[in-house]
Motif scaffolding. Structure first.
Motif, PDB file in Angstrom:
ATOM      1  N   ARG A  17      78.754  34.557  64.315  1.00  0.00           N
ATOM      2  CA  ARG A  17      78.544  35.883  64.396  1.00  0.00           C
ATOM      3  C   ARG A  17      79.346  36.604  65.357  1.00  0.00           C
ATOM      4  O   ARG A  17      80.042  37.639  65.166  1.00  0.00           O
ATOM      5  N   CYS A  64      74.827  46.339  60.579  1.00  0.00           N
ATOM      6  CA  CYS A  64      74.741  45.322  59.262  1.00  0.00           C
ATOM      7  C   CYS A  64      73.167  44.710  59.663  1.00  0.00           C
ATOM      8  O   CYS A  64      72.212  44.665  58.865  1.00  0.00           O
ATOM      9  N   SER A  65      72.850  44.519  60.925  1.00  0.00           N
ATOM     10  CA  SER A  65      71.655  43.883  61.529  1.00  0.00           C
ATOM     11  C   SER A  65      70.508  45.077  61.291  1.00  0.00           C
ATOM     12  O   SER A  65      69.415  44.743  60.799  1.00  0.00           O
ATOM     13  N   THR A 107      69.524  45.355  57.530  1.00  0.00           N
ATOM     14  CA  THR A 107      68.485  44.340  56.965  1.00  0.00           C
ATOM     15  C   THR A 107      67.001  44.806  57.005  1.00  0.00           C
ATOM     16  O   THR A 107      66.070  44.000  56.374  1.00  0.00           O
ATOM     17  N   ILE A 151      71.110  40.932  52.821  1.00  0.00           N
ATOM     18  CA  ILE A 151      70.425  39.901  53.552  1.00  0.00           C
ATOM     19  C   ILE A 151      68.689  40.341  53.873  1.00  0.00           C
ATOM     20  O   ILE A 151      68.018  39.160  53.869  1.00  0.00           O
ATOM     21  N   ARG A 198      66.903  39.002  50.592  1.00  0.00           N
ATOM     22  CA  ARG A 198      66.803  37.525  50.664  1.00  0.00           C
ATOM     23  C   ARG A 198      65.697  37.386  51.714  1.00  0.00           C
ATOM     24  O   ARG A 198      65.015  36.536  51.432  1.00  0.00           O
ATOM     25  N   ARG A 199      65.750  37.848  52.759  1.00  0.00           N
ATOM     26  CA  ARG A 199      64.689  37.384  53.964  1.00  0.00           C
ATOM     27  C   ARG A 199      63.210  37.892  53.334  1.00  0.00           C
ATOM     28  O   ARG A 199      62.123  37.134  53.557  1.00  0.00           O
TER      29      ARG A 199
END
Length: 411
Positions: A25, A104-105, A108, A168, A171-172
């Motif tokens: 990353r 992006c983080s 999530t 993401i 999915r988590r």
């Protein structure tokens, strides 16, 4: 309102990143920042302002390195890191990679109140950096591209980053939900196993209560015979005393067994097997023991075939409890035991006594014997009734199911 409720709801905790996951990353972040910086540096005109050139070649990389260090704390402080890095990317092309990773983080977490302001900030930061460096401003460079095309490009880029973060996060959440279900299923399985052990111990305890009550009743009756009959011969006294000793020893062994079962946390492979459960075939032995104790018992068996195991065991316990109660409350009474039934009908059990011929000393009673038998009969689909008989005795009667091989019972 919906977003505030979602923010208070416990959600999946991001799994900790390993060395490789964190490394690639950061490599991507460095690559995006370096590419943006190189493109900007190569596009600068020769007559650029020295102050802007100094900012690009000195301050810009330093700010990018600081933002790279900040994004390493994006999971602990997601909103703060995303806001700081986004604001910094307005004056540093090297911070563009860190801003993309922070956005992006943050996406999530799937919280619009956090995502939308940061996404808008990223678009505005992109417009600001194009205004800072004329080489990145299409209108200033004289290219056919317009301000609106730059704006649309920045919006599409921000939307793509947010979409990746949403995927993401989804999915988590799915993985977290599956883990929660697995943990709940495991806890339920452990609880069901513990409940099954408790129910099995209760069942064994009820069985042993019936057996012990019968044994102790026989001992009390035989001891009463010795105290009442002073004219017995020596061999008769010895025989009764031997019977008392045998019944007492068996009662102690059975009591030791039930205490061991109730104290054990769990059964192991080395535990002794549970003794076979009684059935109607053991009724003659039960009646013979009662006759040895001095009770006048008549057994009539009119059954045709072999009844179900649960009904046969319950019938045996009903007869056993009936004989025990006669020995306690009506010593010397005559007892008639009747068993009848066939497959497809009902198994009927009757225990009738003639009543005590003389007043008997009150025997201790638990008060749970007949109630426990009624519960057993109801659990297998039968019924139990008891009460005084019109002729002065006591009648205990039960009807138990006797299904055919196809599981049906005629009515």
């Amino acid at each position: 309102m919906t977003d505030s409720i979602a923010s208070m709801r416990p959600g999946p905790v991001p799994p900790p990143l390993g060395v490789w996951q964190q490394s690639w990353r950061l490599v991507v972040v460095v690559g995006i920042g370096a590419a943006s910086w190189i493109v900007t540096a190569n596009a600068l005109p020769p007559d650029i302002d020295p102050r802007l050139s100094g900012w690009l070649f000195v301050a810009d990389p330093i700010i990018g390195a600081i933002c790279l260090a900040l994004v390493m704390f994006r999971r602990r402080y997601p909103v703060i890191v995303a806001a700081v890095v986004t604001a910094t990317s307005a004056v540093s092309t090297s911070a563009s990679g860190a801003a993309a990773l922070a956005q992006c983080s943050l996406a999530t977490r799937r919280r619009y109140a956090e995502i939308v302001p940061v996404a808008v900030g990223n678009v505005l930061a992109g417009l600001a950096i194009t205004a800072l460096y004329p080489a990145l401003n299409p209108e200033a460079a004289g290219t056919p591209q317009s301000f609106w095309s730059t704006l649309i490009f920045l919006i599409i880029a921000a939307a793509g980053i947010v979409a990746i973060g949403f995927a993401i996060g989804a999915r988590r959440e799915v993985v977290w939900s599956l883990q929660q279900r697995a943990e709940i299923a495991e806890r339920e399985q452990v609880a069901r196993a513990a409940e099954a052990r408790i129910l099995e111990r209760h069942r064994i305890a009820r069985e042993m209560h019936d057996v012990l009550a019968h044994r102790i009743s026989l001992v009390a009756m035989q001891a009463g015979v010795l105290s009442y009959r002073t004219d017995l011969a020596t061999d008769q006294v010895v025989a009764i005393a031997k019977t008392i000793a045998d019944n007492s020893r068996q009662a102690l062994e059975e009591l030791r067994d039930v205490l061991g079962v109730l104290r054990a946390d769990e059964l192991t492979a080395t535990d002794p097997p549970e003794p076979p459960q009684p059935s109607l075939a053991a009724l003659p032995t039960l009646v013979a023991d009662a006759r040895i104790a001095g009770m006048a018992v008549t057994l009539t068996d009119n059954t045709a075939g072999e009844p179900p195991v649960t009904s046969a065991r319950t019938a045996y316990r009903i007869v056993q409890e009936g004989l025990t109660n006669v020995g306690k409350h009506a010593p010397g009474a005559t007892v008639w035991v009747g068993i009848e039934g066939c497959a497809g009908q009902e198994l009927t059990v009757t225990v009738l006594d003639s009543g005590a011929p003389r007043p008997a000393a009150s025997a201790p009673a638990s008060g749970y014997g007949l109630l426990g038998l009624a519960e057993r009969a109801e659990l297998i689909g039968g019924a139990l009734s008891f009460g005084a008989d019109e002729r002065g005795g006591f009648l205990l009667r039960a009807t138990l199911p006797w299904h055919t091989s196809n599981g049906k019972q005629n009515r």
